[in-house]
Motif scaffolding. Structure first.
Motif, PDB file in Angstrom:
ATOM      1  N   THR A 353       0.862  -1.164  -0.123  1.00 27.06           N
ATOM      2  CA  THR A 353       0.129  -0.007  -0.034  1.00 27.06           C
ATOM      3  C   THR A 353       0.713   1.203   0.220  1.00 27.06           C
ATOM      4  OG1 THR A 353      -1.687  -1.265   1.325  1.00 27.06           O
ATOM      5  CG2 THR A 353      -1.450   1.363   1.455  1.00 27.06           C
ATOM      6  N   PRO A 354       1.075   2.000  -0.869  1.00 30.17           N
ATOM      7  CA  PRO A 354       1.926   3.098  -1.152  1.00 30.17           C
ATOM      8  C   PRO A 354       1.104   4.385  -0.961  1.00 30.17           C
ATOM      9  CG  PRO A 354       1.325   2.487  -3.557  1.00 30.17           C
ATOM     10  CD  PRO A 354       0.462   1.627  -2.585  1.00 30.17           C
ATOM     11  N   GLY A 361      10.115  20.534   0.921  1.00 31.05           N
ATOM     12  CA  GLY A 361      10.788  20.632  -0.373  1.00 31.05           C
ATOM     13  C   GLY A 361      11.364  19.148  -0.813  1.00 31.05           C
ATOM     14  N   ARG A 362      10.692  18.178  -0.007  1.00 34.65           N
ATOM     15  CA  ARG A 362      11.261  16.871  -0.755  1.00 34.65           C
ATOM     16  C   ARG A 362      10.112  15.922  -0.869  1.00 34.65           C
ATOM     17  NH1 ARG A 362      15.686  14.030   2.812  1.00 34.65           N
ATOM     18  NH2 ARG A 362      14.640  14.739   4.545  1.00 34.65           N
ATOM     19  N   PHE A 363      10.178  15.176  -1.668  1.00 39.17           N
ATOM     20  CA  PHE A 363       9.127  14.089  -2.031  1.00 39.17           C
ATOM     21  C   PHE A 363       9.367  13.000  -1.024  1.00 39.17           C
ATOM     22  CE2 PHE A 363       9.510  16.464  -5.842  1.00 39.17           C
ATOM     23  CZ  PHE A 363       8.122  16.708  -6.230  1.00 39.17           C
ATOM     24  N   GLU A 364       8.483  12.280  -0.606  1.00 42.07           N
ATOM     25  CA  GLU A 364       8.180  11.232   0.506  1.00 42.07           C
ATOM     26  C   GLU A 364       7.218   9.859  -0.356  1.00 42.07           C
ATOM     27  OE1 GLU A 364       8.618  13.564   4.440  1.00 42.07           O
ATOM     28  OE2 GLU A 364       7.040  12.225   4.168  1.00 42.07           O
ATOM     29  N   ILE A 365       7.747   8.691  -0.063  1.00 33.45           N
ATOM     30  CA  ILE A 365       6.764   7.848  -0.290  1.00 33.45           C
ATOM     31  C   ILE A 365       6.778   6.935   0.878  1.00 33.45           C
ATOM     32  CG2 ILE A 365       8.455   6.410  -1.668  1.00 33.45           C
ATOM     33  CD1 ILE A 365       5.955   5.436  -3.416  1.00 33.45           C
ATOM     34  N   ASP A 366       5.641   6.410   1.322  1.00 32.56           N
ATOM     35  CA  ASP A 366       5.580   5.291   2.433  1.00 32.56           C
ATOM     36  C   ASP A 366       5.133   4.091   1.627  1.00 32.56           C
ATOM     37  OD1 ASP A 366       6.241   6.983   4.381  1.00 32.56           O
ATOM     38  OD2 ASP A 366       4.159   7.471   5.220  1.00 32.56           O
ATOM     39  N   ASN A 396     -11.937  -5.058   5.829  1.00 37.40           N
ATOM     40  CA  ASN A 396     -10.643  -4.842   5.501  1.00 37.40           C
ATOM     41  C   ASN A 396     -10.197  -3.521   6.031  1.00 37.40           C
ATOM     42  OD1 ASN A 396     -11.283  -7.270   4.001  1.00 37.40           O
ATOM     43  ND2 ASN A 396     -11.060  -6.230   2.118  1.00 37.40           N
ATOM     44  N   ILE A 397      -8.772  -3.554   6.232  1.00 36.62           N
ATOM     45  CA  ILE A 397      -7.900  -2.406   6.483  1.00 36.62           C
ATOM     46  C   ILE A 397      -7.401  -1.659   5.343  1.00 36.62           C
ATOM     47  CG2 ILE A 397      -5.982  -1.563   7.644  1.00 36.62           C
ATOM     48  CD1 ILE A 397      -8.442  -2.321   9.426  1.00 36.62           C
ATOM     49  N   GLY A 398      -8.148  -0.831   4.829  1.00 36.39           N
ATOM     50  CA  GLY A 398      -7.664  -0.395   3.505  1.00 36.39           C
ATOM     51  C   GLY A 398      -6.626   1.214   3.512  1.00 36.39           C
ATOM     52  N   LEU A 399      -6.613   1.785   2.817  1.00 38.37           N
ATOM     53  CA  LEU A 399      -5.505   2.733   2.542  1.00 38.37           C
ATOM     54  C   LEU A 399      -5.802   3.798   3.644  1.00 38.37           C
ATOM     55  CD1 LEU A 399      -3.456   4.752   0.998  1.00 38.37           C
ATOM     56  CD2 LEU A 399      -5.532   5.514  -0.328  1.00 38.37           C
ATOM     57  N   ILE A 400      -7.114   4.308   3.734  1.00 37.57           N
ATOM     58  CA  ILE A 400      -7.455   5.125   4.765  1.00 37.57           C
ATOM     59  C   ILE A 400      -7.067   4.712   6.196  1.00 37.57           C
ATOM     60  CG2 ILE A 400      -9.079   6.978   5.771  1.00 37.57           C
ATOM     61  CD1 ILE A 400     -10.577   6.580   2.918  1.00 37.57           C
TER      62      ILE A 400
END
Length: 496
Positions: A353-354, A361-366, A396-400
């Protein structure tokens, strides 16, 4: 008859006052409305200053009395959307205004469009304000808990009517662009006031819209212009960062692409975003590490109940490349000692799940590692809410929810009230079929409170519900927040 004329006049005035309807189109809108009610005449009457909810209720009551619709919540929603469509601008007008504002500022455009969607009643404000919201101070930070009432449950009459309606194949799903303007049916919501803004993502045609249920502030949906299934892959990461570059004030994320750990609509490629500071985004690293060949990318494990790798870099191409590397490694990763299996037979279990954002000022991704394996002990999923918590949350445990916002079923409103009543009266919760499911849970915590009274009982229950949600997230985490769990987590990371 005068009541009908008054309500029609009030709805048209609402349209003018909110800017939906130009004054010059007043008579046009009135004529559309009297046609819906099969009237040949209209008289100007004295108007009162009623809220939109009351205006629509009055018009719906008349429609029920005249036999135009059945008296159930789905039929009412279908009909009042038809009414609102008479004062809602056509798509081309809305898109033109949005694009004008977007050229000035993306945030100015989204502010206007979000208000527009509320003014048209596509987002039903008077339902959203009924949502029950609170926070819980967990070991992982302050998480949000909601009992969502903006998406009403169907009443028995509506369920029966939907069953008679049969399945339709147009639109193919509720995320298809063909929904814009669709009148709806008993098993598909009306979307006559729905407007989708065209957007180019990764070189292809996409749509930008808001969720009608608004689980959080400016809850938006980015949807593929074609009805194609969701897929977590390199292209997914490219699309997410393409969106963030165009909408830097928003976050964007995707549900996982496998059942159990995925969203409710896997058949249509889409993402969800918005302007909301989720608890997971506030969580800090608990451990950082360096991945060989990606020394320019800051990486670490996030202090969160689920298994989260956070990457930060000014260069999105590096984040896309490393995210793809981690995804591909995770897809094929098996660690029997940690009960992680990439496949059983030909059935894949590992996905991600991204969530992406721009911050400081920087991009992040989890990248949240997910696994949907089931066992006899956990038939709904090993990394899914366990049975002891199903009285609160079994969906279900979804994105939110991954990001730290619980969306709990509306049934809990009445159930928690009844549990509170039984606790205060000293009644046995097991004597009532509604409260019985909560009895073991109450037995576990009630001894921790020396004085439960009418003033604090609901606060105590809300706090304990929050605690359950934190446990549910822990259940959904592949690697647990224990010394052994973190060792297992690092064993995967060391393969990268």
């Amino acid at each position: 008859m005068k009541d009908l004329y008054r309500l029609i006049g009030e709805l048209v005035e609402y349209g003018i006052n909110t800017g939906l309807l130009p004054e010059i189109e007043k008579n046009y809108a009135i004529n559309l409305l009297i046609d819906i009610y099969h009237e040949d005449n209209y008289e100007v009457t004295e108007l009162s200053d009623e809220p939109l909810e009351d205006i629509l209720k009055g018009l719906l009551d008349i429609a029920v009395q005249r036999g135009y619709i059945e008296d159930n919540n789905v039929a009412r929603d279908l009909f009042d959307t038809r009414l609102m469509n008479t004062i809602t601008p056509r798509p081309a007008q809305v898109i033109s205004r949005y694009q004008e504002l977007f050229a000035e500022s993306p945030e100015k455009a989204t502010d206007w469009f979000y208000k527009f969607c509320k003014d048209t009643d596509y987002i039903r404000r008077y339902r959203a304000v009924k949502d029950i919201r609170w926070t819980y101070n967990s070991d992982y930070g302050q998480i949000d808990v909601t009992i969502n009432l903006a998406k009403p449950e169907k009443d028995p009459k509506a369920i029966a009517a939907a069953a008679k309606a049969g399945a339709g194949n147009y639109p193919k799903c509720q995320l298809c662009v063909e929904n814009m303007g669709y009148a709806g049916r008993m098993n598909h919501p009306a979307r006559q006031t729905h407007r989708i803004m065209p957007i180019t993502i990764n070189g292809s045609a996409w749509g930008f819209q808001y969720s009608p249920y608004g689980y959080y502030n400016e809850h938006c949906i980015l949807l593929n212009g074609e009805h194609v299934p969701m897929a977590i892959n390199e292209a997914c990461f490219r699309k997410m960062f393409d969106f963030i570059k165009q909408y830097p004030h928003y976050i964007i994320g995707s549900n996982a692409d496998l059942p159990i750990v995925g969203g409710s609509i896997l058949a249509h490629d889409h993402y969800q975003g918005g302007k909301y500071d989720f608890a997971m985004a506030k969580a800090e690293y608990e451990k950082t590490f360096v991945i060989n060949g990606y020394e320019d990318v800051e990486a670490g494990i996030v202090k969160w109940p689920m298994s989260v790798i956070r990457l930060k870099c000014e260069d999105t191409s590096r984040l896309i490349e490393l995210s793809t590397k981690i995804l591909n490694a995770w897809r094929d990763y098996t660690d029997e000692e940690a009960f992680v299996f990439a496949k059983t037979g030909d059935t894949p279990h590992n996905t991600i799940t991204p969530i992406a954002r721009k911050k400081d000022g920087r991009f992040e991704i989890d990248l949240v590692l997910r696994n949907n394996i089931t066992t006899d002990e956990h038939p709904m999923g090993v990394y899914h809410p366990h049975a002891k918590y199903h009285h609160i949350k079994k969906e279900n445990i979804g994105l939110i929810e991954v990001m730290g916002l619980a969306i709990l079923p509306s049934r809990l409103v009445g159930e928690l009230d009844m549990v509170a009543e039984y606790i205060l009266a000293g009644k046995d919760l097991r004597t009532n079929e509604i409260t019985e499911k909560h009895a073991d849970w109450v037995d576990e915590f009630i001894g921790n409170y020396s004085n439960i009274n009418n003033d604090n009982v609901m606060d105590i229950l809300k706090d304990e519900v929050g605690k359950v949600f934190a446990h549910v997230l822990e259940d959904a985490g592949v690697y647990k927040s224990t010394e052994e769990g973190r060792e297992d987590f690092m064993r995967f990371i060391n393969t990268l």
